[in-house]
Design a protein around this motif. Structure first.
Motif, PDB file in Angstrom:
ATOM      1  N   HIS A 170      34.829  43.607  34.457  1.00  0.00           N
ATOM      2  CA  HIS A 170      34.238  43.618  35.791  1.00  0.00           C
ATOM      3  C   HIS A 170      33.444  42.329  36.008  1.00  0.00           C
ATOM      4  CE1 HIS A 170      31.528  46.306  33.334  1.00  0.00           C
ATOM      5  NE2 HIS A 170      30.816  45.228  33.495  1.00  0.00           N
ATOM      6  N   TYR A 171      33.657  41.369  35.083  1.00  0.00           N
ATOM      7  CA  TYR A 171      33.041  40.053  35.261  1.00  0.00           C
ATOM      8  C   TYR A 171      33.986  39.162  36.067  1.00  0.00           C
ATOM      9  CZ  TYR A 171      29.811  41.178  31.425  1.00  0.00           C
ATOM     10  OH  TYR A 171      28.868  41.747  30.628  1.00  0.00           O
ATOM     11  N   MET A 172      33.573  38.782  37.260  1.00  0.00           N
ATOM     12  CA  MET A 172      34.416  37.951  38.107  1.00  0.00           C
ATOM     13  C   MET A 172      34.654  36.570  37.511  1.00  0.00           C
ATOM     14  SD  MET A 172      35.533  39.430  40.536  1.00  0.00           S
ATOM     15  CE  MET A 172      35.424  41.180  40.467  1.00  0.00           C
ATOM     16  N   GLU A 173      33.609  36.067  36.856  1.00  0.00           N
ATOM     17  CA  GLU A 173      33.730  34.738  36.261  1.00  0.00           C
ATOM     18  C   GLU A 173      34.869  34.746  35.229  1.00  0.00           C
ATOM     19  OE1 GLU A 173      30.353  33.688  33.965  1.00  0.00           O
ATOM     20  OE2 GLU A 173      30.922  31.577  33.806  1.00  0.00           O
ATOM     21  N   GLU A 174      34.901  35.819  34.466  1.00  0.00           N
ATOM     22  CA  GLU A 174      35.940  35.966  33.442  1.00  0.00           C
ATOM     23  C   GLU A 174      37.323  36.034  34.099  1.00  0.00           C
ATOM     24  OE1 GLU A 174      34.940  37.979  29.703  1.00  0.00           O
ATOM     25  OE2 GLU A 174      36.118  39.606  30.527  1.00  0.00           O
ATOM     26  N   ALA A 175      37.386  36.810  35.181  1.00  0.00           N
ATOM     27  CA  ALA A 175      38.665  36.962  35.880  1.00  0.00           C
ATOM     28  C   ALA A 175      39.137  35.622  36.433  1.00  0.00           C
ATOM     29  CB  ALA A 175      38.519  37.979  37.000  1.00  0.00           C
ATOM     30  N   LYS A 176      38.165  34.841  36.955  1.00  0.00           N
ATOM     31  CA  LYS A 176      38.529  33.548  37.550  1.00  0.00           C
ATOM     32  C   LYS A 176      39.018  32.574  36.486  1.00  0.00           C
ATOM     33  CE  LYS A 176      34.876  33.554  40.556  1.00  0.00           C
ATOM     34  NZ  LYS A 176      33.720  32.950  41.173  1.00  0.00           N
ATOM     35  N   ILE A 177      38.324  32.581  35.354  1.00  0.00           N
ATOM     36  CA  ILE A 177      38.651  31.608  34.308  1.00  0.00           C
ATOM     37  C   ILE A 177      39.955  31.975  33.590  1.00  0.00           C
ATOM     38  CG2 ILE A 177      37.880  30.746  32.041  1.00  0.00           C
ATOM     39  CD1 ILE A 177      35.034  30.734  33.234  1.00  0.00           C
ATOM     40  N   LEU A 178      40.122  33.263  33.310  1.00  0.00           N
ATOM     41  CA  LEU A 178      41.272  33.663  32.484  1.00  0.00           C
ATOM     42  C   LEU A 178      42.462  34.199  33.274  1.00  0.00           C
ATOM     43  CD1 LEU A 178      39.474  35.596  29.601  1.00  0.00           C
ATOM     44  CD2 LEU A 178      40.440  33.317  29.482  1.00  0.00           C
ATOM     45  N   GLY A 179      42.175  34.803  34.413  1.00  0.00           N
ATOM     46  CA  GLY A 179      43.213  35.596  35.055  1.00  0.00           C
ATOM     47  C   GLY A 179      44.288  34.781  35.742  1.00  0.00           C
ATOM     48  N   GLU A 180      45.509  34.918  35.242  1.00  0.00           N
ATOM     49  CA  GLU A 180      46.647  34.339  35.978  1.00  0.00           C
ATOM     50  C   GLU A 180      47.126  35.360  36.998  1.00  0.00           C
ATOM     51  OE1 GLU A 180      48.406  31.583  32.385  1.00  0.00           O
ATOM     52  OE2 GLU A 180      49.190  33.585  32.644  1.00  0.00           O
ATOM     53  N   GLU A 181      46.883  36.618  36.663  1.00  0.00           N
ATOM     54  CA  GLU A 181      47.269  37.725  37.548  1.00  0.00           C
ATOM     55  C   GLU A 181      46.109  38.726  37.533  1.00  0.00           C
ATOM     56  OE1 GLU A 181      50.270  38.062  39.078  1.00  0.00           O
ATOM     57  OE2 GLU A 181      50.588  40.201  39.417  1.00  0.00           O
ATOM     58  N   ILE A 182      45.755  39.231  38.690  1.00  0.00           N
ATOM     59  CA  ILE A 182      44.665  40.208  38.763  1.00  0.00           C
ATOM     60  C   ILE A 182      45.190  41.476  39.428  1.00  0.00           C
ATOM     61  CG2 ILE A 182      42.450  40.758  39.877  1.00  0.00           C
ATOM     62  CD1 ILE A 182      41.679  37.819  39.532  1.00  0.00           C
ATOM     63  N   ALA A 183      44.890  42.612  38.803  1.00  0.00           N
ATOM     64  CA  ALA A 183      45.209  43.893  39.434  1.00  0.00           C
ATOM     65  C   ALA A 183      43.881  44.594  39.687  1.00  0.00           C
ATOM     66  CB  ALA A 183      46.091  44.734  38.519  1.00  0.00           C
ATOM     67  N   LEU A 184      43.590  44.862  40.940  1.00  0.00           N
ATOM     68  CA  LEU A 184      42.322  45.506  41.279  1.00  0.00           C
ATOM     69  C   LEU A 184      42.552  47.004  41.429  1.00  0.00           C
ATOM     70  CD1 LEU A 184      39.295  45.104  42.174  1.00  0.00           C
ATOM     71  CD2 LEU A 184      40.167  45.206  44.501  1.00  0.00           C
ATOM     72  N   ILE A 185      41.787  47.765  40.638  1.00  0.00           N
ATOM     73  CA  ILE A 185      41.943  49.223  40.660  1.00  0.00           C
ATOM     74  C   ILE A 185      40.673  49.847  41.213  1.00  0.00           C
ATOM     75  CG2 ILE A 185      42.091  51.243  39.133  1.00  0.00           C
ATOM     76  CD1 ILE A 185      44.026  49.738  37.472  1.00  0.00           C
ATOM     77  N   ASP A 186      40.849  50.846  42.045  1.00  0.00           N
ATOM     78  CA  ASP A 186      39.691  51.592  42.525  1.00  0.00           C
ATOM     79  C   ASP A 186      40.085  53.054  42.667  1.00  0.00           C
ATOM     80  OD1 ASP A 186      36.939  51.527  43.473  1.00  0.00           O
ATOM     81  OD2 ASP A 186      37.794  52.198  45.368  1.00  0.00           O
ATOM     82  N   SER A 187      39.218  53.943  42.202  1.00  0.00           N
ATOM     83  CA  SER A 187      39.475  55.390  42.237  1.00  0.00           C
ATOM     84  C   SER A 187      40.858  55.734  41.683  1.00  0.00           C
ATOM     85  CB  SER A 187      39.360  55.920  43.671  1.00  0.00           C
ATOM     86  OG  SER A 187      38.111  55.588  44.195  1.00  0.00           O
TER      87      SER A 187
END
Lengths: 240, 278
Positions: free
Chosen positions: B189-206
């Motif tokens: 849930h760290y956005m910084e981590e997602a920005k630095i590492l993420g080539e693909e992001i899947a956002l999950i809620d509920s």
């Protein structure tokens, strides 16, 4: 079965722990010595042979039951089981690793009893070998029960309650420290569903402490197999 | 072939809590970040994908294997480091690694070299023989990241791998994770981590997939919107810790800047809130 893992798990988690915390050796010796002392004093030496073979059985059972707190702790507290669930390692190798680990904790007490048994000329090589086989099988059966039971509690503090109950059932009621002949016949047959009862009877029999009781000879191996299958096949390695 | 494929995946716990609600997800070979708030279903999803937890219904394929039918074959090819896993007190980092690699059936003669290399990479080598009880929380966490690196599986699942790490340790872990590119799925849930590492992001809620794409794709989907703090207006409005937040079209938002409101460009952080309404 991953034998190398079993050995290394036992060595790392059991032997190395004892090496680093010497108080484990003292505590593992204190309980058997206390039991021996009490039984010898109360019976004025009459029950000393029972105290020696019963003490050995008791150490084996109580250390096997430690598998329950260990397995529950590794599953609920440290989540090590979750880590291992995503590997090819199955519950059987894991259980045998835990068994070997707890065996290291039992070794000082076992060695002490063997020395006392030898000092009292209780053991001959043949009787000793037969006893070792029975105790190994009992260790497998009791550890399997403990491992199986460790999968039921959902909270680590609940495990202590379960452990007390199982320790009482497997370690106190069966004729471990007293002749099985003292038990009323009906009760004896009820207690025979516990592997510690049939193992204790067999050990008393081979040392000539009580009359031969044939049913124990047949029931004991069956109990060991059932307990083992229960643990190896019916634990939910993957959580529900 | 997709690395991960879930169809109508449902997980309802015994207490009735619905953690995953007909989740349909396809992931391919990239560093994938599964993003979501606490309780969104990220850990449940990861535990099902890594064969630690049984689903209630739906189908799941990981590396082409059905997680119910081909579980034994799959387990030889994946590594999963749970979020809550803890070091075993008196056991040293070196022994933890030994224990894990032997469980994964690594040949004994190769283990020492692999452990040494990995511990050095994550700055743990000097502490290799110290009981883990005596290590800091961050160092304990790095033991498990080391395990994942050393195992070098076809697919690695890391659940919140940098929780509790200081900035330098976090960078060490990120650098290590980059080496697993193409074969790692991370929850965070760290956005910084997602920005630095993420080539693909899947956002999950509920328990449902809300958005999926590269960070730039996701930001592009927010194009034309701005965040106005202290204002409650429109359909996309929230109250966070007593502060009103509204998402408005840029042209409208700018007018609020003139009236003294705090108006900001959108960032990945905003996905958390917008994911709820989209």
């Amino acid at each position: 079965m991953n034998f190398r893992f079993v050995y290394e798990f036992g060595r790392i988690y059991g032997f190395n722990t004892i090496r680093r915390v010497a108080s484990y050796i003292i505590s593992s010796l204190l309980i058997p010595l206390s039991l021996l002392f009490i039984l010898d004093i109360v019976s004025k030496g009459q029950l000393l042979p029972f105290a020696i073979v019963g003490g050995l059985t008791s150490i084996v059972v109580s250390n096997a039951l430690l598998t329950m707190t260990d397995a529950a702790n590794l599953r609920l507290q440290w989540k090590i089981q979750d880590l291992l669930a995503a590997t090819k390692l199955g519950p059987t190798s894991y259980m045998f690793g835990l068994m070997l680990n707890n065996l290291f904790f039992a070794l000082p007490g076992i060695a002490l009893y063997i020395i006392i048994g030898l000092a009292y000329h209780l053991f001959t090589p043949l009787l000793f070998a037969a006893m070792v086989v029975i105790l190994i099988l009992l260790y497998i059966a009791a550890s399997s029960i403990a491992f199986f039971a460790s999968f039921f509690p959902e909270h680590i503090r609940a495990v202590w309650g379960y452990t007390q109950i199982i320790s009482l059932i497997l370690g106190l009621f069966p004729p471990i420290f007293y002749p099985y002949t003292l038990l009323p016949k009906d009760l004896l047959y009820v207690f025979l569903i516990l592997p510690s009862t049939s193992a204790s009877i067999l050990i008393q029999n081979i040392f000539g402490l009580t009359p031969f009781f044939q049913p124990a000879l047949y029931i004991f191996p069956i109990e060991v197999i059932i307990c083992f299958i229960l643990a190896a096949k019916f634990v939910s390695w993957r959580r529900k | 072939m997709d690395v991960i494929e879930t169809n109508n995946l449902v997980k309802r716990y015994r207490d009735g809590h619905l953690a995953l609600d007909r989740l349909n997800l396809r992931l391919d070979k990239k560093i994938t970040m599964i993003l979501g708030r606490n309780g969104a279903g990220k850990t449940t999803l990861l535990r099902i994908l890594s064969t630690q937890l049984l689903p209630t219904s739906g189908t799941v394929r990981v590396l082409g294997y059905d997680i119910m039918k081909d579980v034994k074959r799959l387990r030889g090819k994946i590594v999963s480091i749970p979020q809550e896993v803890e070091a075993m007190g008196i056991i040293t980092p070196y022994e933890h690694m030994q224990f894990y690699l032997l469980a994964r059936e690594f040949p004994k003669e190769k283990i020492d070299g692999i452990i040494t290399k990995t511990l050095k990479q994550l700055g743990l080598y000097d502490f290799r023989n110290k009981p883990s009880d005596l290590l800091s929380g961050g160092m304990k966490r790095k033991i498990f990241v080391s395990m994942a690196l050393a195992a070098d599986a076809e697919l690695t699942f890391l659940d919140e791998p940098t929780v509790g790490l200081d900035p330098i340790s976090r960078m060490e872990v990120w650098s290590a994770i980059k080496k697993l590119a193409g074969k790692v799925i991370i929850t965070t849930h760290y956005m910084e981590e997602a920005k630095i590492l993420g080539e693909e992001i899947a956002l999950i809620d509920s328990g449902r997939l809300k958005m999926q794409g590269s960070p730039s794709d996701l930001l592009r989907s927010l194009k034309g919107l701005m965040r106005v703090e202290g204002l409650s207006k429109g359909k996309m409005k929230f109250k966070i810790g007593g502060t009103d937040i509204s998402y408005l079209k840029s042209s409208e938002a700018v007018s609020y800047a003139d009236r003294g409101y705090d108006v900001k460009q959108l960032d990945l952080e905003d996905l958390f809130l917008l994911g709820e309404v989209r």
